[in-house]
Write an enzyme that holds these catalytic residues in place. Sequence first.
Site, PDB file in Angstrom:
ATOM      1  N   LYS A 169      63.007  31.084  69.310  1.00 33.34           N
ATOM      2  CA  LYS A 169      63.318  30.552  70.638  1.00 33.34           C
ATOM      3  C   LYS A 169      62.055  30.734  71.460  1.00 33.34           C
ATOM      4  CE  LYS A 169      64.307  31.133  74.545  1.00 33.34           C
ATOM      5  NZ  LYS A 169      63.456  30.586  75.630  1.00 33.34           N
ATOM      6  N   GLY A 202      66.487  30.825  78.111  1.00 29.65           N
ATOM      7  CA  GLY A 202      66.737  32.180  77.644  1.00 29.65           C
ATOM      8  C   GLY A 202      68.200  32.567  77.731  1.00 29.65           C
ATOM      9  N   VAL A 205      70.126  29.654  74.804  1.00 27.20           N
ATOM     10  CA  VAL A 205      69.759  29.793  73.385  1.00 27.20           C
ATOM     11  C   VAL A 205      69.396  31.249  73.066  1.00 27.20           C
ATOM     12  CG1 VAL A 205      68.096  29.075  71.614  1.00 27.20           C
ATOM     13  CG2 VAL A 205      69.032  27.393  73.203  1.00 27.20           C
ATOM     14  N   GLY A 206      68.611  31.878  73.970  1.00 30.17           N
ATOM     15  CA  GLY A 206      68.226  33.275  73.752  1.00 30.17           C
ATOM     16  C   GLY A 206      69.450  34.175  73.681  1.00 30.17           C
ATOM     17  N   CYS A 278      49.940  41.076  79.502  1.00 31.48           N
ATOM     18  CA  CYS A 278      50.743  42.301  79.460  1.00 31.48           C
ATOM     19  C   CYS A 278      49.854  43.543  79.466  1.00 31.48           C
ATOM     20  CB  CYS A 278      51.627  42.295  78.229  1.00 31.48           C
ATOM     21  SG  CYS A 278      50.697  41.990  76.719  1.00 31.48           S
ATOM     22  N   GLU A 378      54.811  45.411  87.735  1.00 29.41           N
ATOM     23  CA  GLU A 378      53.924  44.433  87.099  1.00 29.41           C
ATOM     24  C   GLU A 378      53.875  43.182  87.981  1.00 29.41           C
ATOM     25  OE1 GLU A 378      55.306  42.431  83.495  1.00 29.41           O
ATOM     26  OE2 GLU A 378      53.411  42.968  82.554  1.00 29.41           O
TER      27      GLU A 378
HETATM   28  P1  NAD Z   1      60.619  36.554  80.208  1.00 29.73           P
HETATM   29  O1  NAD Z   1      61.182  37.876  79.819  1.00 29.73           O
HETATM   30  O2  NAD Z   1      61.083  35.906  81.435  1.00 29.73           O
HETATM   31  O3  NAD Z   1      60.881  35.486  79.042  1.00 29.73           O
HETATM   32  C1  NAD Z   1      60.477  35.730  77.702  1.00 29.73           C
HETATM   33  C2  NAD Z   1      61.363  34.927  76.775  1.00 29.73           C
HETATM   34  O4  NAD Z   1      62.697  35.439  76.851  1.00 29.73           O
HETATM   35  C3  NAD Z   1      61.448  33.435  77.122  1.00 29.73           C
HETATM   36  O5  NAD Z   1      61.483  32.685  75.930  1.00 29.73           O
HETATM   37  C4  NAD Z   1      62.780  33.364  77.857  1.00 29.73           C
HETATM   38  O6  NAD Z   1      63.371  32.072  77.794  1.00 29.73           O
HETATM   39  C5  NAD Z   1      63.602  34.386  77.077  1.00 29.73           C
HETATM   40  N1  NAD Z   1      64.785  34.909  77.781  1.00 29.73           N
HETATM   41  C6  NAD Z   1      65.008  34.988  79.112  1.00 29.73           C
HETATM   42  N2  NAD Z   1      66.240  35.487  79.352  1.00 29.73           N
HETATM   43  C7  NAD Z   1      66.801  35.753  78.148  1.00 29.73           C
HETATM   44  C8  NAD Z   1      68.072  36.275  77.726  1.00 29.73           C
HETATM   45  N3  NAD Z   1      69.018  36.619  78.602  1.00 29.73           N
HETATM   46  N4  NAD Z   1      68.303  36.412  76.409  1.00 29.73           N
HETATM   47  C9  NAD Z   1      67.366  36.081  75.490  1.00 29.73           C
HETATM   48  N5  NAD Z   1      66.160  35.547  75.827  1.00 29.73           N
HETATM   49  C10 NAD Z   1      65.877  35.394  77.140  1.00 29.73           C
HETATM   50  O7  NAD Z   1      59.029  36.751  80.215  1.00 29.73           O
HETATM   51  P2  NAD Z   1      57.917  35.666  80.565  1.00 29.73           P
HETATM   52  O8  NAD Z   1      57.878  35.507  82.048  1.00 29.73           O
HETATM   53  O9  NAD Z   1      58.040  34.468  79.710  1.00 29.73           O
HETATM   54  O10 NAD Z   1      56.597  36.446  80.085  1.00 29.73           O
HETATM   55  C11 NAD Z   1      55.926  37.372  80.873  1.00 29.73           C
HETATM   56  C12 NAD Z   1      56.320  38.782  80.516  1.00 29.73           C
HETATM   57  O11 NAD Z   1      56.047  39.019  79.143  1.00 29.73           O
HETATM   58  C13 NAD Z   1      55.530  39.833  81.270  1.00 29.73           C
HETATM   59  O12 NAD Z   1      56.383  40.865  81.689  1.00 29.73           O
HETATM   60  C14 NAD Z   1      54.549  40.356  80.228  1.00 29.73           C
HETATM   61  O13 NAD Z   1      54.091  41.637  80.464  1.00 29.73           O
HETATM   62  C15 NAD Z   1      55.342  40.246  78.983  1.00 29.73           C
HETATM   63  N6  NAD Z   1      54.458  40.184  77.811  1.00 29.73           N
HETATM   64  C16 NAD Z   1      54.375  41.272  76.970  1.00 29.73           C
HETATM   65  C17 NAD Z   1      53.496  41.240  75.891  1.00 29.73           C
HETATM   66  C18 NAD Z   1      53.355  42.414  74.951  1.00 29.73           C
HETATM   67  O14 NAD Z   1      52.887  42.217  73.840  1.00 29.73           O
HETATM   68  N7  NAD Z   1      53.757  43.603  75.333  1.00 29.73           N
HETATM   69  C19 NAD Z   1      52.724  40.121  75.665  1.00 29.73           C
HETATM   70  C20 NAD Z   1      52.845  39.042  76.519  1.00 29.73           C
HETATM   71  C21 NAD Z   1      53.728  39.091  77.596  1.00 29.73           C
END
Ligand code: NAD
Length: 478
Positions: A169, A202, A205-206, A278, A378
């Site tokens: 996803k 998210g 599908v998530g 991140c 963050e």
């Molecule tokens: P997000 O958590 O909003 O979304 C990430 C993914 O999760 C997306 O595909 C989203 O559609 C999905 N999602 C959202 N709600 C969900 C749910 N209820 N159930 C299942 N899936 C769901 O994050 P973002 O804004 O896309 O990315 C930025 C964040 O990611 C920042 O906090 C960053 O620090 C983190 N990040 C971490 C790393 C790492 O390796 N530690 C790397 C890159 C980004």
Amino acid sequence: MHRIERIYIDGEFVAPHGQEWFDLHNPSTEEVIGQVLLGDAHDARRAIAAAKAAFPAWSRTTREKRVAALKRMHRAVVAREDRLMEAILEEYGAPSVRGRWMATYPAAVIEQAVEVLESFAFEEQAGTARVIQTPVGVAGLITPWNSNAGFICNKLATALAAGCTVVIKPSEMSALQTQVIAEALHDAGLPPGVFNIVNGRGDVVGEEIARHPDIAKISFTGSSAVGEHLVTAGAATMKRVTLELGGKSPTVVLEDADFASVMPLVLQAGFANSGQACIAGTRILVPRARLAEFEQIAREAVSHIKSGDPSKADTDIGPMVSAKQWERVQSYIRLGQAEGAKLLVGGEGRPEGLHRGWFVKPTIFTGATNQMRIAREEIFGPVLTVIPYEDEADAIAIANDTRYGLSALVLGKDSARCERVARQIDAGRVLVNTLSHEPRAPFGGFKHSGLGREMGRWGVNAYLEPKTLLMEAGGSRR
Ligand code: NAD
């Protein structure tokens, strides 16, 4: 205009059951550049069923067969590097140097998985027992928008190496990158159902992936809030989870550091990926006795940083990914001032000369305390917070006084002292006088920065369950 109207299930591009169209934007111009048709829970269930059907055969493949499949994936992804670069620039606005790295990284991580698989010990002896590492089942892979293609390839290659089949996803905001990768993976000719890709929201599908009983494991990269939710949602079906979450990483500038020579590392660590990283070093800890000197060198260095068109070779900082993210970063810039931190450079609004696009001024707050929200939360934009400290023990205490623990950077002349400090920081990765990356080493976070590790053999292990086999001494007598 791009129009992406297929998802990928059981070896084919198919029309989703879902009917919602989602707009894709170019963050440098704010223009709509296309639409993606999103899948729904029904599509997620179809993809999970396909992965489940493909699991028995794939989990029994030999190491050689998996290596060959990963090498085909690698070739197909390498062949798409330029298209991937275009997608990254267009839908996400990564500055071109970073964008090029992000376009080559997906193939590089697949190659890395091949290297690990070639020597991975799937069996070992423990006393009188044989321990057999067994693929855990169907894995749900959920990725964020920053480096979507890289996360898809890393998680997928590792899961396949372990013998798992998967449902991916991807971020709904990264459909162009996902499409390039999906086409490459299709060309690689993997058995149908081994990987499936469902564009979607998210919470639709998530969420289906997070709760479905046929998903044995989730590997998620994204925000800490969603990561915490996935642990709760997955508990009912006892899912294994690997979480790569957010950070508020410290850059510890030691008293003996030459500020002029370490400043490029300080700023690169903080402004990496336009601050949307991140691992970004967003809390800069500086000895109080030398604070004024640090501020003066930082102000001068930031004046040379270029924000703007990400396709230009000399651009350092591109736009925020969305209007929502731009607003969020602006609100933190206001908050920092309201909390009493001093604005050293930057501030609200767009950088000079830019009238459209979700660009943010490179911003540094100084004189902050570690209790302010700009030091604890963050921000995910080019906004850094300088926090003065009294002595080495105070610096370590401030570095560790955070709910996160993903990465840290220690800068100083005396390398023994740097190492002593580095060893006391609670983070998944601590860098000393370098921003280099080692893909063979584990990557992940302490505390709210995550659970488990990716990369190298640690990454493969996360898709395996150890099975202990004890045989009656002397062989079968029954
Ligand atoms: P997000 O958590 O909003 O979304 C990430 C993914 O999760 C997306 O595909 C989203 O559609 C999905 N999602 C959202 N709600 C969900 C749910 N209820 N159930 C299942 N899936 C769901 O994050 P973002 O804004 O896309 O990315 C930025 C964040 O990611 C920042 O906090 C960053 O620090 C983190 N990040 C971490 C790393 C790492 O390796 N530690 C790397 C890159 C980004």
